[in-house]
Scaffold this motif. Sequence first.
Motif, PDB file in Angstrom:
ATOM      1  N   UNK A   1       0.853  -1.167   0.000  1.00 22.63           N
ATOM      2  CA  UNK A   1       0.000   0.000   0.000  1.00 22.63           C
ATOM      3  C   UNK A   1       0.898   1.230   0.000  1.00 22.63           C
ATOM      4  N   UNK A   2       0.531   2.206  -0.756  1.00 27.93           N
ATOM      5  CA  UNK A   2       1.348   3.392  -0.934  1.00 27.93           C
ATOM      6  C   UNK A   2       1.065   4.478   0.072  1.00 27.93           C
ATOM      7  N   UNK A   3       1.787   5.574  -0.053  1.00 30.58           N
ATOM      8  CA  UNK A   3       1.660   6.691   0.875  1.00 30.58           C
ATOM      9  C   UNK A   3       0.725   7.748   0.322  1.00 30.58           C
ATOM     10  N   UNK A   4       0.670   8.895   0.969  1.00 30.98           N
ATOM     11  CA  UNK A   4      -0.194   9.993   0.602  1.00 30.98           C
ATOM     12  C   UNK A   4      -1.025  10.325   1.817  1.00 30.98           C
ATOM     13  N   UNK A   5      -2.232  10.838   1.598  1.00 30.99           N
ATOM     14  CA  UNK A   5      -3.135  11.115   2.715  1.00 30.99           C
ATOM     15  C   UNK A   5      -3.932   9.850   3.005  1.00 30.99           C
ATOM     16  N   UNK A   6      -3.227   8.813   3.287  1.00 34.34           N
ATOM     17  CA  UNK A   6      -3.810   7.501   3.524  1.00 34.34           C
ATOM     18  C   UNK A   6      -2.949   6.458   2.843  1.00 34.34           C
ATOM     19  N   UNK A   7      -3.232   5.223   3.124  1.00 27.54           N
ATOM     20  CA  UNK A   7      -2.526   4.117   2.489  1.00 27.54           C
ATOM     21  C   UNK A   7      -3.396   3.612   1.351  1.00 27.54           C
ATOM     22  N   UNK A   8      -2.798   3.436   0.171  1.00 29.93           N
ATOM     23  CA  UNK A   8      -3.556   3.029  -1.009  1.00 29.93           C
ATOM     24  C   UNK A   8      -2.927   1.812  -1.672  1.00 29.93           C
ATOM     25  N   UNK A   9      -3.792   0.988  -2.269  1.00 30.38           N
ATOM     26  CA  UNK A   9      -3.331  -0.126  -3.090  1.00 30.38           C
ATOM     27  C   UNK A   9      -4.486  -0.559  -3.982  1.00 30.38           C
ATOM     28  N   UNK A  10      -4.138  -1.122  -5.118  1.00 34.66           N
ATOM     29  CA  UNK A  10      -5.139  -1.698  -6.016  1.00 34.66           C
ATOM     30  C   UNK A  10      -4.668  -3.088  -6.407  1.00 34.66           C
ATOM     31  N   UNK A  11      -5.610  -4.011  -6.450  1.00 32.37           N
ATOM     32  CA  UNK A  11      -5.300  -5.408  -6.723  1.00 32.37           C
ATOM     33  C   UNK A  11      -6.176  -5.918  -7.864  1.00 32.37           C
ATOM     34  N   UNK A  12      -5.574  -6.658  -8.787  1.00 31.43           N
ATOM     35  CA  UNK A  12      -6.314  -7.279  -9.881  1.00 31.43           C
ATOM     36  C   UNK A  12      -6.337  -8.786  -9.647  1.00 31.43           C
ATOM     37  N   UNK A  13      -7.529  -9.370  -9.771  1.00 29.46           N
ATOM     38  CA  UNK A  13      -7.728 -10.795  -9.544  1.00 29.46           C
ATOM     39  C   UNK A  13      -8.103 -11.483 -10.852  1.00 29.46           C
ATOM     40  N   UNK A  14      -8.073 -12.808 -10.848  1.00 33.37           N
ATOM     41  CA  UNK A  14      -8.400 -13.576 -12.049  1.00 33.37           C
ATOM     42  C   UNK A  14      -9.866 -13.465 -12.448  1.00 33.37           C
ATOM     43  N   UNK A  15     -10.733 -13.170 -11.482  1.00 34.31           N
ATOM     44  CA  UNK A  15     -12.163 -13.112 -11.779  1.00 34.31           C
ATOM     45  C   UNK A  15     -12.871 -12.145 -10.832  1.00 34.31           C
ATOM     46  N   UNK A  16     -14.086 -11.782 -11.218  1.00 33.96           N
ATOM     47  CA  UNK A  16     -14.908 -10.923 -10.363  1.00 33.96           C
ATOM     48  C   UNK A  16     -15.262 -11.631  -9.060  1.00 33.96           C
ATOM     49  N   UNK A  17     -15.493 -12.940  -9.121  1.00 34.64           N
ATOM     50  CA  UNK A  17     -15.850 -13.668  -7.897  1.00 34.64           C
ATOM     51  C   UNK A  17     -14.684 -13.697  -6.907  1.00 34.64           C
ATOM     52  N   UNK A  18     -13.461 -13.787  -7.405  1.00 30.09           N
ATOM     53  CA  UNK A  18     -12.295 -13.746  -6.513  1.00 30.09           C
ATOM     54  C   UNK A  18     -12.139 -12.349  -5.922  1.00 30.09           C
ATOM     55  N   UNK A  19     -12.387 -11.327  -6.724  1.00 25.49           N
ATOM     56  CA  UNK A  19     -12.333  -9.953  -6.211  1.00 25.49           C
ATOM     57  C   UNK A  19     -13.367  -9.770  -5.103  1.00 25.49           C
ATOM     58  N   UNK A  20     -14.550 -10.306  -5.314  1.00 28.81           N
ATOM     59  CA  UNK A  20     -15.596 -10.206  -4.300  1.00 28.81           C
ATOM     60  C   UNK A  20     -15.230 -10.985  -3.041  1.00 28.81           C
ATOM     61  N   UNK A  21     -14.600 -12.126  -3.196  1.00 25.81           N
ATOM     62  CA  UNK A  21     -14.122 -12.898  -2.040  1.00 25.81           C
ATOM     63  C   UNK A  21     -13.132 -12.057  -1.232  1.00 25.81           C
ATOM     64  N   UNK A  22     -12.239 -11.359  -1.922  1.00 22.71           N
ATOM     65  CA  UNK A  22     -11.275 -10.481  -1.264  1.00 22.71           C
ATOM     66  C   UNK A  22     -11.994  -9.366  -0.506  1.00 22.71           C
ATOM     67  N   UNK A  23     -12.988  -8.761  -1.138  1.00 27.61           N
ATOM     68  CA  UNK A  23     -13.744  -7.677  -0.493  1.00 27.61           C
ATOM     69  C   UNK A  23     -14.393  -8.173   0.793  1.00 27.61           C
ATOM     70  N   UNK A  24     -14.970  -9.365   0.751  1.00 22.15           N
ATOM     71  CA  UNK A  24     -15.613  -9.930   1.940  1.00 22.15           C
ATOM     72  C   UNK A  24     -14.578 -10.151   3.042  1.00 22.15           C
ATOM     73  N   UNK A  25     -13.430 -10.718   2.706  1.00 26.19           N
ATOM     74  CA  UNK A  25     -12.394 -10.975   3.714  1.00 26.19           C
ATOM     75  C   UNK A  25     -11.902  -9.670   4.337  1.00 26.19           C
ATOM     76  N   UNK A  26     -11.653  -8.685   3.495  1.00 22.35           N
ATOM     77  CA  UNK A  26     -11.194  -7.387   4.001  1.00 22.35           C
ATOM     78  C   UNK A  26     -12.297  -6.730   4.830  1.00 22.35           C
ATOM     79  N   UNK A  27     -13.527  -6.819   4.343  1.00 19.60           N
ATOM     80  CA  UNK A  27     -14.642  -6.211   5.064  1.00 19.60           C
ATOM     81  C   UNK A  27     -14.847  -6.793   6.447  1.00 19.60           C
ATOM     82  N   UNK A  28     -14.735  -8.108   6.559  1.00 16.35           N
ATOM     83  CA  UNK A  28     -14.887  -8.752   7.863  1.00 16.35           C
ATOM     84  C   UNK A  28     -13.808  -8.287   8.831  1.00 16.35           C
TER      85      UNK A  28
END
Length: 84
Positions: free
Chosen positions: A1-28
């Motif tokens: 995650x990068x610097x600035x006025x907060x920590x930032x990062x962007x991640x690309x996954x093999x599929x939308x369902x994997x991206x959604x799985x990541x969102x759920x894990x991070x959200x929890x």
Amino acid sequence: MGAGCGLRAAYRFDSASTALQFIVQVGLRCEQDNWHPHLDWRVNTVALRLALHQCEQPGAQDLKLARHISIEASKLESQVTTGR
């Protein structure tokens, strides 16, 4: 995650369902830690920003959460992309 006025990062996954799985894990985890990141989900790419108060330096808890997010993304075989 990068610097600035907060920590930032962007991640690309093999599929939308994997991206959604990541969102759920991070959200929890964020809900458990009472943290509310800014999130942008575009099909198979997820961009996150952990906002910091008053653009201060990240503290230990900020860095711990950022590490957790990066580890979860890695487990799902993401590619780090340039943040927005």
